[in-house]
Scaffold this active site. Structure first.
Site, PDB file in Angstrom:
ATOM      1  CD  GLU A 147       4.858 -50.880 -76.645  1.00  0.00           C
ATOM      2  OE1 GLU A 147       3.686 -51.151 -76.364  1.00  0.00           O
ATOM      3  OE2 GLU A 147       5.440 -49.868 -76.206  1.00  0.00           O
TER       4      GLU A 147
ATOM      5  CG  LEU B  32       0.478 -48.199 -73.465  1.00  0.00           C
ATOM      6  CD1 LEU B  32       0.805 -47.026 -72.542  1.00  0.00           C
ATOM      7  CD2 LEU B  32      -0.355 -47.708 -74.637  1.00  0.00           C
TER       8      LEU B  32
HETATM    9  C1  LIG Z   1       3.069 -48.067 -78.129  1.00  0.00           C
HETATM   10  C2  LIG Z   1       1.722 -48.680 -77.976  1.00  0.00           C
HETATM   11  N1  LIG Z   1       1.616 -49.901 -77.465  1.00  0.00           N
HETATM   12  C3  LIG Z   1       0.409 -50.498 -77.316  1.00  0.00           C
HETATM   13  C4  LIG Z   1      -0.757 -49.868 -77.713  1.00  0.00           C
HETATM   14  C5  LIG Z   1      -2.082 -50.561 -77.538  1.00  0.00           C
HETATM   15  O1  LIG Z   1      -2.778 -50.012 -76.447  1.00  0.00           O
HETATM   16  P1  LIG Z   1      -4.358 -50.008 -76.380  1.00  0.00           P
HETATM   17  O2  LIG Z   1      -4.783 -51.446 -76.537  1.00  0.00           O
HETATM   18  O3  LIG Z   1      -4.670 -49.478 -75.032  1.00  0.00           O
HETATM   19  O4  LIG Z   1      -4.842 -49.161 -77.497  1.00  0.00           O
HETATM   20  C6  LIG Z   1      -0.690 -48.575 -78.247  1.00  0.00           C
HETATM   21  C7  LIG Z   1      -1.928 -47.878 -78.646  1.00  0.00           C
HETATM   22  O5  LIG Z   1      -1.911 -46.856 -79.248  1.00  0.00           O
HETATM   23  C8  LIG Z   1       0.573 -47.957 -78.367  1.00  0.00           C
HETATM   24  O6  LIG Z   1       0.686 -46.711 -78.871  1.00  0.00           O
END
Ligand SMILES: Cc1ncc(COP(=O)(O)O)c(C=O)c1O
Length: 289
Positions: free
Chosen positions: A178, A202
């Site tokens: 990611e 995440l």
């Molecule tokens: C490491 C990481 N992955 C993915 C995301 C995306 O998550 P979200 O769509 O819930 O903001 C984030 C958001 O800050 C993040 O810090």
């Protein structure tokens, strides 16, 4: 005056202070959420609050408020700060105790803080797309927890910025995981592919909205690991996050993705995503792409 939420009370933000021995400050011993606000309304609030509770529970912190109570407090905070477009930042730590790696014994209450940040949608980047670099994913193996410990992410993001790029796309060996603060998607022959939600990434709230939108609109979508080679050969690449929404990636490590312009499927998903925002939060006036 700006207000902040501190342990259930909404107070003058300049008075919202935590102790030097708060475990969030010393160990990063806590979890957080960032919630997007459009037209004074919180987008995908329930999903964020559930993830907040899950992250906290997975490290043994019990949030001393119910989801209903948190919702009421955040709504009041928004009203008091008159926030129309921006973000809510919220974190909970294991509380304040004499410094010791071991969890404190006895009745140490967690510290819960929330405040608001004004911020418009990143319209320019949404329109033109952004550049990214590749970097080895050096983080721990519980990236599913939205932990305050972000050093690996920070180092990656800083490296990207120093190379004039918006995001660092991380990979473990040949597998793309990611971004430093986003999830990564590729499009190949009309199929949208993004890493499955497991302990290596995440589970982005935005990612889940996008996967649902694909399903509702008959766009083939797969949640599976993809390789650096597949990334290099993708027809389109985009990233997603609460603040970046559906953001086209047009160049990686100096190599253009196809023509170097945002791709057509990415554009469609941006439109669907905007409609989803409008469904929950009302029409985005002068804020289209
Ligand atoms: C490491 C990481 N992955 C993915 C995301 C995306 O998550 P979200 O769509 O819930 O903001 C984030 C958001 O800050 C993040 O810090």
């Amino acid at each position: 005056m700006e207000y902040a939420l501190l342990n259930g009370e909404i107070i003058d933000r300049s008075e919202a202070k935590v102790d030097v021995e708060d475990r969030g400050y010393q160990f990063g011993d806590g979890v957080y959420e960032v919630i997007r606000v459009y037209n004074g309304k919180m987008f995908t609030l329930t999903e964020h609050l559930k993830r907040f509770a899950n992250s906290a529970e997975s490290i043994g912190i019990s949030i001393p408020f119910s989801i209903v109570e948190l919702t009421e407090m955040l709504e009041e905070l928004l009203l008091k700060n008159n926030l129309q477009t921006g973000n809510i930042y919220m974190q909970v730590t294991r509380g304040t105790a004499p410094r010791n790696h071991l969890f404190p014994t006895g009745n140490v209450p967690p510290t819960l803080v929330a405040y608001t940040i004004k911020g418009v949608r990143p319209l320019e980047n949404l329109k033109s797309g952004v550049k990214a670099i590749l970097t080895e994913d050096i983080r721990w193996l519980r990236c599913d927890i939205k932990s305050l410990n972000l050093l690996g992410n920070l180092l990656a993001k800083q490296k990207a910025s120093e190379q004039g790029c918006f995001e660092a796309i991380q990979h473990r060996g040949q597998d793309v995981t990611e971004g430093s603060s986003s999830n990564i998607f590729i499009v190949k022959n009309g199929t949208v592919i993004t890493h499955e939600s497991n302990h290596l990434i995440l589970k982005g709230i935005t990612k889940d909205v996008i996967v649902d939108l694909c399903k509702k609109n008959n766009i083939p979508v797969l949640e599976r690991t993809f390789s650096l080679a597949e990334l290099g050969e993708a027809d389109e690449v985009f990233l997603s996050s609460t603040t970046a929404e559906v953001m086209p990636v047009i160049e990686i490590d100096g190599n253009k993705i196809k023509s170097g312009n945002p791709g057509p499927l990415t554009r469609n998903l941006q439109e669907f995503f905007k409609k989803e925002i409008e469904k929950q939060c009302g029409v985005l006036v002068n804020n289209g792409i």
